[in-house]
Every structure is written in C-alpha cells, then in structure tokens.
Design a protein around this motif. Structure first.
Motif, mmCIF file in Angstrom:
data_model
loop_
_atom_site.group_PDB
_atom_site.id
_atom_site.type_symbol
_atom_site.label_atom_id
_atom_site.label_comp_id
_atom_site.label_asym_id
_atom_site.label_seq_id
_atom_site.Cartn_x
_atom_site.Cartn_y
_atom_site.Cartn_z
ATOM 1 N N THR A 1 -11.013 7.681 3.986
ATOM 2 C CA THR A 1 -10.312 8.577 4.903
ATOM 3 C C THR A 1 -9.161 7.799 5.527
ATOM 4 O O THR A 1 -9.386 6.731 6.107
ATOM 5 N N PRO A 2 -7.948 8.319 5.425
ATOM 6 C CA PRO A 2 -6.835 7.620 6.068
ATOM 7 C C PRO A 2 -6.997 7.648 7.589
ATOM 8 O O PRO A 2 -7.581 8.606 8.129
ATOM 9 N N TYR B 1 3.295 13.057 0.743
ATOM 10 C CA TYR B 1 1.981 12.887 1.361
ATOM 11 C C TYR B 1 1.959 11.764 2.397
ATOM 12 O O TYR B 1 1.159 11.812 3.332
ATOM 13 N N HIS B 2 2.848 10.788 2.280
ATOM 14 C CA HIS B 2 2.940 9.760 3.327
ATOM 15 C C HIS B 2 3.389 10.389 4.646
ATOM 16 O O HIS B 2 2.911 10.003 5.707
ATOM 17 N N LYS B 3 4.334 11.326 4.553
ATOM 18 C CA LYS B 3 4.807 11.985 5.772
ATOM 19 C C LYS B 3 3.651 12.651 6.529
ATOM 20 O O LYS B 3 3.618 12.676 7.741
ATOM 21 N N LYS B 4 2.718 13.187 5.767
ATOM 22 C CA LYS B 4 1.607 13.907 6.375
ATOM 23 C C LYS B 4 0.482 12.996 6.859
ATOM 24 O O LYS B 4 -0.110 13.247 7.910
ATOM 25 N N TYR B 5 0.157 11.973 6.084
ATOM 26 C CA TYR B 5 -1.118 11.281 6.320
ATOM 27 C C TYR B 5 -1.042 9.780 6.544
ATOM 28 O O TYR B 5 -2.063 9.149 6.773
ATOM 29 N N LYS B 6 0.131 9.201 6.511
ATOM 30 C CA LYS B 6 0.207 7.753 6.743
ATOM 31 C C LYS B 6 0.318 7.480 8.217
ATOM 32 O O LYS B 6 0.929 8.139 8.978
ATOM 33 N N MET C 1 -4.207 1.838 -1.194
ATOM 34 C CA MET C 1 -2.798 2.205 -1.310
ATOM 35 C C MET C 1 -1.933 0.984 -1.642
ATOM 36 O O MET C 1 -0.960 1.089 -2.394
ATOM 37 N N ASP C 2 -2.292 -0.175 -1.091
ATOM 38 C CA ASP C 2 -1.573 -1.408 -1.438
ATOM 39 C C ASP C 2 -1.738 -1.710 -2.922
ATOM 40 O O ASP C 2 -0.773 -2.093 -3.599
ATOM 41 N N ASP C 3 -2.950 -1.546 -3.431
ATOM 42 C CA ASP C 3 -3.202 -1.755 -4.859
ATOM 43 C C ASP C 3 -2.387 -0.767 -5.687
ATOM 44 O O ASP C 3 -1.792 -1.132 -6.708
ATOM 45 N N LEU C 4 -2.355 0.460 -5.242
ATOM 46 C CA LEU C 4 -1.598 1.506 -5.923
ATOM 47 C C LEU C 4 -0.122 1.108 -6.015
ATOM 48 O O LEU C 4 0.504 1.210 -7.082
ATOM 49 N N ALA C 5 0.430 0.635 -4.920
ATOM 50 C CA ALA C 5 1.839 0.239 -4.881
ATOM 51 C C ALA C 5 2.114 -0.942 -5.802
ATOM 52 O O ALA C 5 3.141 -0.965 -6.504
ATOM 53 N N GLU C 6 1.216 -1.912 -5.825
ATOM 54 C CA GLU C 6 1.402 -3.078 -6.698
ATOM 55 C C GLU C 6 1.389 -2.678 -8.172
ATOM 56 O O GLU C 6 2.216 -3.135 -8.957
ATOM 57 N N HIS C 7 0.469 -1.815 -8.535
ATOM 58 C CA HIS C 7 0.402 -1.361 -9.927
ATOM 59 C C HIS C 7 1.617 -0.497 -10.274
ATOM 60 O O HIS C 7 2.101 -0.520 -11.408
ATOM 61 N N SER D 1 -17.889 1.913 2.567
ATOM 62 C CA SER D 1 -16.666 2.408 3.178
ATOM 63 C C SER D 1 -15.460 1.858 2.409
ATOM 64 O O SER D 1 -15.450 0.716 1.990
ATOM 65 N N VAL D 2 -14.488 2.698 2.237
ATOM 66 C CA VAL D 2 -13.307 2.332 1.480
ATOM 67 C C VAL D 2 -12.144 2.199 2.447
ATOM 68 O O VAL D 2 -11.911 3.089 3.264
ATOM 69 N N ASP D 3 -11.419 1.118 2.334
ATOM 70 C CA ASP D 3 -10.221 0.930 3.139
ATOM 71 C C ASP D 3 -9.063 1.576 2.381
ATOM 72 O O ASP D 3 -8.614 1.055 1.363
ATOM 73 N N VAL D 4 -8.615 2.718 2.862
ATOM 74 C CA VAL D 4 -7.553 3.463 2.201
ATOM 75 C C VAL D 4 -6.284 2.615 2.131
ATOM 76 O O VAL D 4 -5.568 2.649 1.129
ATOM 77 N N GLY D 5 -6.031 1.836 3.160
ATOM 78 C CA GLY D 5 -4.839 0.985 3.169
ATOM 79 C C GLY D 5 -4.851 -0.012 2.026
ATOM 80 O O GLY D 5 -3.828 -0.215 1.357
#
Length: 128
Positions: free
Chosen positions: A66-67, A123-128, A29-35, A22-26
C-alpha cells in the motif's frame, strides 16, 4: 529460563514473518525504475526482455503493498482499486513491449516502453 527463551524466539520468528509479509512500495517502485532505465538502454532483445521481467516482478510486488498516501484506505476502496488498476495497465504495457521484442522489433518495443512514462506520471500524481 527455558520458557522465557522459547517465548523470545517465538516472538522473533513471528515478527520476522510479519515484516517479510509487508511490502515496501517505495522499494518496489525503485526497482521498477532501475529496470526501466535498463530496458531503455538495452542493446539487444534479450537484455530488454530481462529488464522488462524485472519491471513486471517489481510491479507485482508493488501491488502487494500500500503506498503511504493510501495507508488509511480500506483494501477494497476505490482508490486502492485504482492504484491496482494502474499497475495492471503498466503490466499490460510491459507485455505488449515484450511481444514486440519477441517479434524482433526492438526499436518498436523501446518506443512502446517510452509510453510507460505516461502511465507512471498519471498514477504518481494520484498516489505518490
């Protein structure tokens, strides 16, 4: 006693595999933001491209999960397809920025990276 111990070990192993799958989307996304922050601060093409690779890895990890807002959706639902599409759009943008960096156009590559924010916001507006 031995059978009980083996059963406990087997359950622990299978539980570990389920958690690993299982993948923690959060977290992704945190990793994505840091990079992303690192990419915008990069002072050379090598550091910029390394940050973009981290972003791409995190985006691909997020696609495996899955978010929380979509947990009740089927894997092939329109909302899940749109969520994956958003990540594909971002990965395409990352690839374009990387091409600019490869061509020695770091300033333009960073400008292209600034456009990632629009995708994120949409996409944050839709799925966060």
């Amino acid at each position: 006693m031995r059978k009980t111990l083996l059963a406990i070990v087997a359950v622990a192993l299978f539980s570990g595999n389920a958690l690993a799958a299982s993948v923690d989307v959060g977290d992704a996304m945190d990793d994505l933001a840091e990079h992303y922050k690192a990419a915008l601060k990069a002072e050379n093409a090598q550091d910029f491209k390394q940050a973009l690779e981290g972003m791409k890895t995190a985006a691909n990890e997020a696609k495996q999960g899955t978010p929380p807002k979509l947990e009740k959706e089927a894997a092939d639902s329109e909302k899940m397809k749109d969520y994956h599409h958003g990540l594909d759009v971002l990965i395409g943008q990352i690839d374009k920025a990387e091409q600019l960096a490869d061509a020695g156009q770091l300033t333009q590559a960073k400008q292209a990276a600034e456009n990632f924010k629009e995708t994120r916001n949409t996409y944050h507006k839709k799925y966060k």
